[in-house]
Write an enzyme that holds these catalytic residues in place. Sequence first.
Site, PDB file in Angstrom:
ATOM      1  N   HIS A  95       0.859  -1.192   0.000  1.00  0.00           N
ATOM      2  CA  HIS A  95       0.000   0.000   0.000  1.00  0.00           C
ATOM      3  C   HIS A  95       0.896   1.243   0.000  1.00  0.00           C
ATOM      4  O   HIS A  95       1.965   1.245   0.613  1.00  0.00           O
ATOM      5  CB  HIS A  95      -0.916  -0.016   1.230  1.00  0.00           C
ATOM      6  CG  HIS A  95      -1.983   1.016   1.166  1.00  0.00           C
ATOM      7  ND1 HIS A  95      -1.758   2.335   1.488  1.00  0.00           N
ATOM      8  CD2 HIS A  95      -3.277   0.933   0.769  1.00  0.00           C
ATOM      9  CE1 HIS A  95      -2.883   3.014   1.308  1.00  0.00           C
ATOM     10  NE2 HIS A  95      -3.822   2.195   0.867  1.00  0.00           N
ATOM     11  N   GLU A 165      -3.851   1.876  -7.520  1.00  0.00           N
ATOM     12  CA  GLU A 165      -4.192   2.961  -6.607  1.00  0.00           C
ATOM     13  C   GLU A 165      -3.307   4.171  -6.892  1.00  0.00           C
ATOM     14  O   GLU A 165      -2.208   4.304  -6.326  1.00  0.00           O
ATOM     15  CB  GLU A 165      -3.958   2.512  -5.162  1.00  0.00           C
ATOM     16  CG  GLU A 165      -4.875   1.414  -4.694  1.00  0.00           C
ATOM     17  CD  GLU A 165      -5.292   1.636  -3.239  1.00  0.00           C
ATOM     18  OE1 GLU A 165      -6.495   1.655  -2.984  1.00  0.00           O
ATOM     19  OE2 GLU A 165      -4.413   1.827  -2.381  1.00  0.00           O
TER      20      GLU A 165
HETATM   21  C1  PEP Z   1      -6.713   3.401   0.181  1.00  0.00           C
HETATM   22  O1  PEP Z   1      -5.992   3.974   0.981  1.00  0.00           O
HETATM   23  O2  PEP Z   1      -6.451   2.242  -0.184  1.00  0.00           O
HETATM   24  C2  PEP Z   1      -7.865   4.122  -0.337  1.00  0.00           C
HETATM   25  C3  PEP Z   1      -8.338   3.763  -1.484  1.00  0.00           C
HETATM   26  O3  PEP Z   1      -8.362   5.146   0.455  1.00  0.00           O
HETATM   27  P1  PEP Z   1      -9.587   6.135   0.095  1.00  0.00           P
HETATM   28  O4  PEP Z   1     -10.713   5.291  -0.448  1.00  0.00           O
HETATM   29  O5  PEP Z   1      -9.936   6.762   1.394  1.00  0.00           O
HETATM   30  O6  PEP Z   1      -9.066   7.093  -0.927  1.00  0.00           O
END
Ligand code: PEP
Length: 253
Positions: A95, A165
């Site tokens: 992450h 992400e």
């Molecule tokens: C994350 O940290 O994996 C994430 C997607 O957070 P958020 O949905 O709050 O942007």
Amino acid sequence: MKKLIIGNWKMNPPSVKEAENIFSGIKKVAGKFEKVDIVLCPPAVYLEHLIWLNKKVKIKFGAQDLFWEEMGARTGQISPAQLADLGVKYSIIGHSEARELGDGDEEIMRKVKASIRAGITPILCVGERVRDVHHFHFAFIKKQIETALSIISKNDIKKVVIAYEPVWAIGKNAEREATPEECEEIAIYIRKVLSDKFGPIAKEVRIIYGGSANPANAEKFLAHGGVSGLLVGRDSLNTKKFAEILEIANKIK
Ligand code: PEP
């Protein structure tokens, strides 16, 4: 293929009682969503209690990280074997918040391998911090994937979930939301990187999206973003919003 909706609770909530409340709210509705695989990733300290409460429910649990060795002198670490013994089925790995605290591509590579070895599905997070006009983010993501999966065999690749992400779209300080088009472009690219390395089996790898996913944009990402699931941060702590996302995912073909 079922949609995969993962809740990443991060370092929340502050007490086991509150964790139980959030979980109970999701547990009440989980049975309705037959076309969705639901995974919750609470802080490790709540896993055992919530897994115990989860008897006979279809929710699966994930850890937010793990270490690559099975046991020994590793103060503060949690091993894949220990998590598997609790009944944990998934683990977030790489992450951006863990990368920020020092997790490098090499450590992530070991964690992915160790996770698979223990029978835990790794949710490998990749994504650029920034985008620029030179499109360096493609090479950046390619390197993240290739290093993390460099010791994974063709047989094991379909056990991995890749979460795209983009760091600039995560959290309450996000620059902006990603568009479904941006998501789809990267999902296609990730699939290509995987198929160059692993061949046709790459089409079986689940690719999901994370970054400010919420009830207002879930449909767009799932229907037009080229992904088969979502990694949800903030809105996974809000039972009503998380249930709305599950409902949307359940309806999408
Ligand atoms: C994350 O940290 O994996 C994430 C997607 O957070 P958020 O949905 O709050 O942007």
